[in-house]
Design a protein around this motif. Structure first.
Motif, PDB file in Angstrom:
ATOM      1  N   ALA A  90      -5.335   2.496  -0.471  1.00 15.81           N
ATOM      2  CA  ALA A  90      -5.190   3.747   0.736  1.00 15.81           C
ATOM      3  C   ALA A  90      -5.717   2.927   1.972  1.00 15.81           C
ATOM      4  O   ALA A  90      -4.711   3.644   3.128  1.00 15.81           O
ATOM      5  CB  ALA A  90      -5.872   5.172   0.817  1.00 15.81           C
ATOM      6  N   GLU A  91      -7.211   2.540   2.563  1.00 13.16           N
ATOM      7  CA  GLU A  91      -7.278   1.687   2.610  1.00 13.16           C
ATOM      8  C   GLU A  91      -6.441   0.664   3.621  1.00 13.16           C
ATOM      9  O   GLU A  91      -5.201  -0.126   4.670  1.00 13.16           O
ATOM     10  CB  GLU A  91      -8.165   0.590   3.709  1.00 13.16           C
ATOM     11  CG  GLU A  91      -9.536   1.056   2.803  1.00 13.16           C
ATOM     12  CD  GLU A  91     -10.649   1.331   2.634  1.00 13.16           C
ATOM     13  OE1 GLU A  91     -11.283  -0.362   1.950  1.00 13.16           O
ATOM     14  OE2 GLU A  91     -11.821   1.390   3.435  1.00 13.16           O
ATOM     15  N   ASP A  92      -5.172   0.139   2.540  1.00 13.00           N
ATOM     16  CA  ASP A  92      -4.193  -1.107   2.663  1.00 13.00           C
ATOM     17  C   ASP A  92      -2.745  -0.567   2.544  1.00 13.00           C
ATOM     18  O   ASP A  92      -2.574  -0.597   3.764  1.00 13.00           O
ATOM     19  CB  ASP A  92      -4.016  -1.929   1.455  1.00 13.00           C
ATOM     20  CG  ASP A  92      -5.142  -2.473   0.796  1.00 13.00           C
ATOM     21  OD1 ASP A  92      -5.491  -3.025   1.331  1.00 13.00           O
ATOM     22  OD2 ASP A  92      -4.765  -3.283   0.045  1.00 13.00           O
ATOM     23  N   ILE A  93      -2.987   0.901   2.916  1.00 14.73           N
ATOM     24  CA  ILE A  93      -1.504   1.761   2.819  1.00 14.73           C
ATOM     25  C   ILE A  93      -1.445   2.333   4.075  1.00 14.73           C
ATOM     26  O   ILE A  93      -0.551   2.252   4.944  1.00 14.73           O
ATOM     27  CB  ILE A  93      -1.245   3.363   2.410  1.00 14.73           C
ATOM     28  CG1 ILE A  93      -0.466   2.962   0.662  1.00 14.73           C
ATOM     29  CG2 ILE A  93      -0.508   4.047   2.726  1.00 14.73           C
ATOM     30  CD1 ILE A  93      -1.409   4.488  -0.328  1.00 14.73           C
ATOM     31  N   LEU A  94      -3.001   2.557   4.649  1.00 16.31           N
ATOM     32  CA  LEU A  94      -3.384   2.837   5.826  1.00 16.31           C
ATOM     33  C   LEU A  94      -2.727   2.214   7.081  1.00 16.31           C
ATOM     34  O   LEU A  94      -2.287   2.421   8.040  1.00 16.31           O
ATOM     35  CB  LEU A  94      -4.463   3.575   6.182  1.00 16.31           C
ATOM     36  CG  LEU A  94      -4.508   3.605   7.641  1.00 16.31           C
ATOM     37  CD1 LEU A  94      -4.367   4.968   7.974  1.00 16.31           C
ATOM     38  CD2 LEU A  94      -6.842   4.388   7.884  1.00 16.31           C
ATOM     39  N   ALA A  95      -3.659   0.530   6.472  1.00 16.00           N
ATOM     40  CA  ALA A  95      -3.242  -0.403   7.668  1.00 16.00           C
ATOM     41  C   ALA A  95      -2.072  -0.889   7.448  1.00 16.00           C
ATOM     42  O   ALA A  95      -1.384  -0.783   8.838  1.00 16.00           O
ATOM     43  CB  ALA A  95      -4.289  -1.926   7.396  1.00 16.00           C
TER      44      ALA A  95
END
Length: 168
Positions: free
Chosen positions: A155-160
């Motif tokens: 999810a952090e990667d998607i947000l980034a």
């Protein structure tokens, strides 16, 4: 005990057939410690949570791996300062990526947002606090989740990626 080793080919004496004779499944013949990659995380296009639940979950949930030591700084697109003069443009952009807005406010240089997302399969809630400085093209974010470290990192990667593609 006799052991016959025949090299080459996929005929009757091949090593694959020896594994079959020993009742060793072919997929278990891969080196130990290797596991298939986890399925990609997909977010619901229209997540929902009420404000009281958001606040309660925010207080209770642990930060995702990249935010365990505090906020993580994400980079915004090159034109963020020109486009982001009020909260709505970033809210609309993140909505296309599965992150809905619970609350937002402020003005540059510090626009504050609370976003949330849910895994498409229902196995994960992702809550985000973001303080965005458009002129610096930076967002200080904390992501919290009940989905575990692996999904939290995804999810952090998607947000980034979503932040980086905003006003790019």
């Amino acid at each position: 005990i006799w052991l016959v080793v025949v090299s080459g080919g996929s005929g009757p004496g091949s090593s694959h057939n020896l594994l079959d004779l020993l009742d060793v499944p072919m997929d278990s013949a891969s080196p130990p410690g290797e596991s298939p990659p986890p399925p990609a995380l997909s977010l619901r296009p229209a997540p929902s949570i009420d404000a009281a639940s958001f606040q309660a979950r925010w207080a209770a949930l642990p930060p995702a791996p990249g935010c365990a030591g505090g906020s993580r700084v994400l980079t915004l697109g090159a034109n963020a300062a020109a486009v982001l003069t009020a909260p709505p443009p970033l809210m609309a952009h993140l909505a296309t990526r599965g992150f809905a807005t619970m609350a937002s406010g402020g003005a540059p240089p510090a626009i504050k947002y609370y976003f949330y997302a849910q895994a498409e399969d229902g196995a994960g809630l992702f809550l985000v606090e973001a303080v965005v400085n458009p002129a610096a093209r930076a967002a200080r974010v904390v992501l919290k989740t009940d989905a575990g470290a692996q999904r939290g990192a995804a999810a952090e990667d998607i947000l980034a990626e979503a932040m980086a593609s905003f006003a790019a």
